[in-house]
Design an enzyme around this catalytic site. Structure first.
Site, PDB file in Angstrom:
ATOM      1  N   LYS A 178       1.055  -1.264  -0.123  1.00 42.98           N
ATOM      2  CA  LYS A 178      -0.047   0.041  -0.191  1.00 42.98           C
ATOM      3  C   LYS A 178       0.978   1.346   0.076  1.00 42.98           C
ATOM      4  CE  LYS A 178      -1.538   2.980   3.056  1.00 42.98           C
ATOM      5  NZ  LYS A 178      -1.815   4.171   2.084  1.00 42.98           N
ATOM      6  N   GLU A 253       9.846   1.796  10.751  1.00 44.79           N
ATOM      7  CA  GLU A 253      10.976   2.860  10.596  1.00 44.79           C
ATOM      8  C   GLU A 253      10.233   4.224  10.639  1.00 44.79           C
ATOM      9  OE1 GLU A 253      13.964   2.305  10.137  1.00 44.79           O
ATOM     10  OE2 GLU A 253      14.086   0.262  10.155  1.00 44.79           O
ATOM     11  N   CYS A 287      13.563  11.206   6.736  1.00 43.43           N
ATOM     12  CA  CYS A 287      13.466  10.906   8.046  1.00 43.43           C
ATOM     13  C   CYS A 287      14.698  11.211   8.679  1.00 43.43           C
ATOM     14  CB  CYS A 287      13.263   9.449   8.357  1.00 43.43           C
ATOM     15  SG  CYS A 287      14.034   8.407   7.007  1.00 43.43           S
ATOM     16  N   GLU A 388       9.538  16.721  15.386  1.00 38.63           N
ATOM     17  CA  GLU A 388      10.060  16.542  14.024  1.00 38.63           C
ATOM     18  C   GLU A 388       9.023  17.543  13.219  1.00 38.63           C
ATOM     19  OE1 GLU A 388       8.572  12.686  11.792  1.00 38.63           O
ATOM     20  OE2 GLU A 388      10.734  12.668  11.223  1.00 38.63           O
TER      21      GLU A 388
HETATM   22  P1  NAD Z   1       2.235   8.635   7.828  1.00 38.82           P
HETATM   23  O1  NAD Z   1       2.383   7.638   9.186  1.00 38.82           O
HETATM   24  O2  NAD Z   1       1.405   9.538   8.063  1.00 38.82           O
HETATM   25  O3  NAD Z   1       1.885   7.734   6.585  1.00 38.82           O
HETATM   26  C1  NAD Z   1       2.741   6.474   6.229  1.00 38.82           C
HETATM   27  C2  NAD Z   1       1.917   5.446   5.587  1.00 38.82           C
HETATM   28  O4  NAD Z   1       0.860   4.789   6.727  1.00 38.82           O
HETATM   29  C3  NAD Z   1       0.972   5.865   4.676  1.00 38.82           C
HETATM   30  O5  NAD Z   1       1.040   4.929   3.351  1.00 38.82           O
HETATM   31  C4  NAD Z   1      -0.302   5.944   5.203  1.00 38.82           C
HETATM   32  O6  NAD Z   1      -1.496   5.813   4.255  1.00 38.82           O
HETATM   33  C5  NAD Z   1      -0.347   4.910   6.227  1.00 38.82           C
HETATM   34  N1  NAD Z   1      -1.335   4.965   7.274  1.00 38.82           N
HETATM   35  C6  NAD Z   1      -1.798   5.924   8.024  1.00 38.82           C
HETATM   36  N2  NAD Z   1      -2.574   5.711   8.963  1.00 38.82           N
HETATM   37  C7  NAD Z   1      -2.790   4.237   8.970  1.00 38.82           C
HETATM   38  C8  NAD Z   1      -3.195   3.063   9.884  1.00 38.82           C
HETATM   39  N3  NAD Z   1      -4.076   3.562  10.898  1.00 38.82           N
HETATM   40  N4  NAD Z   1      -2.981   2.003   9.666  1.00 38.82           N
HETATM   41  C9  NAD Z   1      -2.117   1.498   8.509  1.00 38.82           C
HETATM   42  N5  NAD Z   1      -1.575   2.495   7.797  1.00 38.82           N
HETATM   43  C10 NAD Z   1      -1.750   3.800   7.879  1.00 38.82           C
HETATM   44  O7  NAD Z   1       3.472   8.990   7.397  1.00 38.82           O
HETATM   45  P2  NAD Z   1       4.032  10.058   6.127  1.00 38.82           P
HETATM   46  O8  NAD Z   1       3.610  11.602   6.601  1.00 38.82           O
HETATM   47  O9  NAD Z   1       3.729   9.484   5.123  1.00 38.82           O
HETATM   48  O10 NAD Z   1       5.761  10.155   6.202  1.00 38.82           O
HETATM   49  C11 NAD Z   1       6.309  10.865   7.047  1.00 38.82           C
HETATM   50  C12 NAD Z   1       6.946  10.113   8.191  1.00 38.82           C
HETATM   51  O11 NAD Z   1       7.664   9.112   7.702  1.00 38.82           O
HETATM   52  C13 NAD Z   1       7.954  10.921   8.963  1.00 38.82           C
HETATM   53  O12 NAD Z   1       7.580  10.947  10.304  1.00 38.82           O
HETATM   54  C14 NAD Z   1       9.431  10.417   8.755  1.00 38.82           C
HETATM   55  O13 NAD Z   1      10.314  10.606   9.513  1.00 38.82           O
HETATM   56  C15 NAD Z   1       8.867   8.950   8.699  1.00 38.82           C
HETATM   57  N6  NAD Z   1       9.969   8.328   7.589  1.00 38.82           N
HETATM   58  C16 NAD Z   1      10.700   7.500   8.422  1.00 38.82           C
HETATM   59  C17 NAD Z   1      11.735   6.689   7.654  1.00 38.82           C
HETATM   60  C18 NAD Z   1      12.737   5.693   8.338  1.00 38.82           C
HETATM   61  O14 NAD Z   1      13.191   5.130   7.520  1.00 38.82           O
HETATM   62  N7  NAD Z   1      12.786   5.887   9.658  1.00 38.82           N
HETATM   63  C19 NAD Z   1      11.887   6.924   6.294  1.00 38.82           C
HETATM   64  C20 NAD Z   1      10.906   7.810   5.757  1.00 38.82           C
HETATM   65  C21 NAD Z   1      10.069   8.597   6.409  1.00 38.82           C
END
Ligand code: NAD
Length: 499
Positions: A178, A253, A287, A388
Site C-alpha cells: 500500500k 521505521e 527521516c 519532527e
Molecule cells: P504517515 O504515518 O502519515 O503515513 C505512512 C503510511 O501509513 C501511509 O501509507 C499512510 O496511508 C499509512 N497509514 C496511515 N494511517 C494508518 C493506519 N492507521 N494503519 C495503517 N496504515 C496507515 O507518514 P508520512 O507522513 O507518509 O511520512 C512521514 C513520516 O515517515 C515521518 O515521520 C518520517 O520521519 C517517517 N519516515 C521514516 C523513515 C525511516 O526509515 N525511519 C523513512 C521515511 C520516512
C-alpha cells in the site's frame, strides 16, 4: 493494464489490473503546480482481502521456487528500472516534488537494492555448528514467513518500497503493498516494472487507498503475519496496537530529529556543505534530515553567517527545472505544519535568521513552497529542537564542549542519524561510541545511506529492526534450527554425553 500518463490507474491484484470494488477513486496532484497526475482506486477492506487471498495462494508456490531463481527476477527488475530511470525520475519530480538529482538518486537506490537483494538469492546464509553428541548434524536455515503487508510513506516513493518488497520477495514471501496516497503513480510504476520483470501472479500486489481503510485492514488481516511500515511515530504506535491482537511481526521505521555537531576544529566550509544538503535536501522531508545543528561556541557566529549566506542563495522551484535547489513540500497540510513551527520557534524566543515564510511569486503560489529557514539561539528543550517538523527548517544550538554536544544530540526521543564535523580523531571516535543513533556520519551530513549496511534507528525511531543490508533478512525470515541424528539410537541433549 494501466498505462503511464493515462488519467486512470488501477490496483494490481493476482496479476490483473482492477478497479476498487466500490468503484470509488481519488486524485493525485503535483505539489509543484497542482497538475493532476492521475485518478486512482480508493480501495477498502474488500480489495485488501482479495489481494491477501491472491498473495496467500501465490506464497505456496513462490516459497518453493529456488532462491537463486527468485533472485534472477530481481536482477531483471534492476535492469528494467535502470532502463526506465529517466522516466521514473521525471514522474517523481512531478508527483512527489523532489529535485531531479535527488529523484534520480531515489530510483538508483532501488536499482542498487535490487542487485544487492538479487544476489541474496545465492546466499541467504544459515549456520552449521558441531553437535555436542556423536553422529549428529545441526544447522539453522532461514524460512519465509508468508504474506507481507508493506505500508510506505511518500518521501522516498521508489526507494522505500524497494527496501521492503525486494528482501521480502527474494526470501520467498509474497507482498501486498500500500503506497502513500500522495505518491500512488510512483507506487504503481514500481509494481508495473517489477511484474514485467517476470514475477508470477500474486507475488506482488498493490492496493491504493487511505491508511484508515487499506492500511488498517492490512494490519488487522489474520492472513498477513508481517507488517513492514515506514511513517510517523504516531501511526507506528497505532499499527503496533492493531497488530498486537494477532501477535504479528511488526517492523517499524519512524521519525527522526537528527543533529549535525560542528566542533571548533571542523572544516567549516565542508560543514556548511553537509548542513545545506542534510537540512534542505528533499525540502527537509527526510527521516534523516538535519533539523538541528549543534555548534561549538568558538565557531558559532562564523558558521551561522556562512550558512545563512548559502541558504539565501538557494532557488525554490519545480523539481524538473535544472536550476532548482529546493522543490515544494508535499501538500498544504505539510506547508501549514511547517509554518506553525516557525511561529512556535519565534514564540519560544529563538531568533529567525532567515526564511520562515511561505514562498510565492514566479508561479510558486501554484504549489507548496516554503523558504528555507534557519533559527539561531535555539535552546535544546524548545519544541523546534525536539519535535519532527519534516520541512526545510533547521535550528542552531550553541554548546561549549564535545560532551555537551553529544548530550544535546542524544536529548530527543528519536535516534535515527547523527553526524560530527571534526578534524580530531579522538573526538570523532568518542562521538561514534556515544551518539545514540542507528547511523552516525563523520565529516559528512546526516544523510547518505548505502543499501548494503543496516538502516534504522534507536529509541522511538523504530522497534529494534533494521532495513537494508543483511539485517533486512531478519525482518522477512524466521530461523529454523534443524537437528539430524544419524547415530541410530536415542541421544538426549544435555543428558547423554559423547564418549
Ligand atoms: P504517515 O504515518 O502519515 O503515513 C505512512 C503510511 O501509513 C501511509 O501509507 C499512510 O496511508 C499509512 N497509514 C496511515 N494511517 C494508518 C493506519 N492507521 N494503519 C495503517 N496504515 C496507515 O507518514 P508520512 O507522513 O507518509 O511520512 C512521514 C513520516 O515517515 C515521518 O515521520 C518520517 O520521519 C517517517 N519516515 C521514516 C523513515 C525511516 O526509515 N525511519 C523513512 C521515511 C520516512
Amino acid at each position: 493494464m494501466a498505462i503511464l500518463g493515462a488519467k486512470s490507474f488501477q490496483n494490481y491484484i493476482d496479476g490483473e489490473w482492477v478497479d476498487a470494488a466500490s468503484g470509488e477513486t481519488f486524485e493525485s496532484t503535483s505539489p509543484a503546480n497542482g497538475d493532476t497526475i492521475g485518478v486512482f482506486p480508493k480501495s477498502a477492506a474488500e480489495d485488501v482481502d482479495r489481494a491477501v487471498a491472491a498473495a496467500r495462494t501465490a506464497y505456496e508456490s513462490w516459497r518453493l521456487v529456488p532462491a537463486p531463481k527468485r533472485g534472477e527476477v530481481l536482477f531483471r527488475f534492476a535492469q528494467l528500472l535502470a532502463e526506465h530511470k529517466d522516466e521514473v525520475t521525471e514522474l517523481m519530480t512531478r508527483e512527489m516534488g523532489k529535485v531531479r538529482a535527488e529523484a534520480a538518486g531515489d530510483v538508483q537506490e532501488a536499482i542498487d537494492m535490487a542487485y544487492y537483494m538479487g544476489g541474496e538469492g545465492r546466499r541467504l546464509f544459515g549456520q552449521t555448528t558441531p553437535s555436542e553428541l556423536r553422529d549428529k548434524f545441526q544447522m539453522s536455515v532461514r524460512m519465509p514467513v508468508g504474506v507481507v503487508g508493506a505500508i510506505t510513506p511518500w518521501n522516498f516513493p521508489i526507494a522505500i518500497p524497494s527496501w521492503k518488497t525486494l528482501p521480502a520477495i527474494v526470501c520467498g514471501n509474497t507482498v501486498v503493498f500500500k503506497p502513500a496516497t500522495d505518491t500512488p503513480a510512483l507506487g504503481e510504476r514500481y509494481v508495473e516494472l517489477f511484474a514485467e520483470a517476470g514475477l508470477p501472479r500474486g507475488v506482488l500486489n498493490i492496493v491504493h487507498g487511505g491508511g484508515g481503510e487499506v492500511g488498517q485492514r492490512l494490519v488487522e488481516h489474520p492472513d498477513v503475519p508481517i507488517i513492514t511500515f515506514t511513517g510517523s511515530r504516531e501511526t507506528g504506535v497505532a499499527v503496533t496496537r492493531a497488530a498486537a491482537e494477532n501477535l504479528k511481526h511488526v517492523h517499524l521505521e519512524l521519525g527522526g530529529k537528527n543533529a549535525i555537531i560542528v566542533m571548533d576544529d571542523a572544516d567549516l566550509d565542508l560543514a556548511v556543505d553537509g548542513i545545506v544538503w542534510s537540512a534542505f535536501g528533499t525540502s527537509g522531508q527526510r527521516c534523516t534530515a538535519a533539523s538541528r545543528v549543534i555548534v561549538h561556541e568558538a565557531v558559532y557566529d562564523q558558521l551561522a553567517s556562512l550558512l545563512v549566506t548559502r541558504v539565501e542563495q538557494m532557488r525554490l522551484g519545480p523539481g524538473w527545472e535544472d536550476d532548482t535547489d529546493i522543490g515544494p513540500v508535499i501538500n498544504r497540510g505539510a506547508l501549514e505544519k511547517i509554518h506553525s513551527y516557525t511561529e512556535i520557534g519565534k514564540q519560544e524566543g529563538a531568533k529567525l535568521l532567515t526564511g520562515g515564510e511561505v514562498a510565492d511569486g514566479n508561479g510558486l503560489e501554484k504549489g507548496f513552497y516554503y523558504r528555507p529557514t534557519v533559527f539561531g539561539d535555539v535552546e535544546s528543550g524548545m519544541r523546534i529542537a525536539q519535535e519532527e517538523i519534516f520541512g526545510p527548517t533547521t535550528a542552531l544550538i550553541r554548546v561549549s564542549s564535545l560532551g555537551e554536544a553529544i548530550a544535546v544530540s542524544n536529548g530527543v526521543e528519536y535516534g535515527l542519524s547523527s553526524s560530527i564535523f571534526s578534524r580530531d580523531v579522538n573526538k570523532a571516535f568518542r562521538a561514534m561510541r556515544d551518539l545514540n543513533t542507528g547511523i552516525t556520519y563523520v565529516n559528512a551530513g546526516t544523510i547518505g545511506a548505502e543499501v548494503h549496511l543496516p538502516f534504522g534507528g534507536t529509541k522511538d525511531t523504530g522497534n529494534g529492526h533494521r532495513e537494508a543490508g543483511q539485517a533486512a533478512l531478519d525482518v522477512f525470515t524466521e530461523w529454523k534450527s534443524i537437528y539430524v541424528d544419524y547415530s541410530g539410537k536415542l541421544q538426549r541433549a544435555q543428558i547423554d554425553t559423547a564418549e
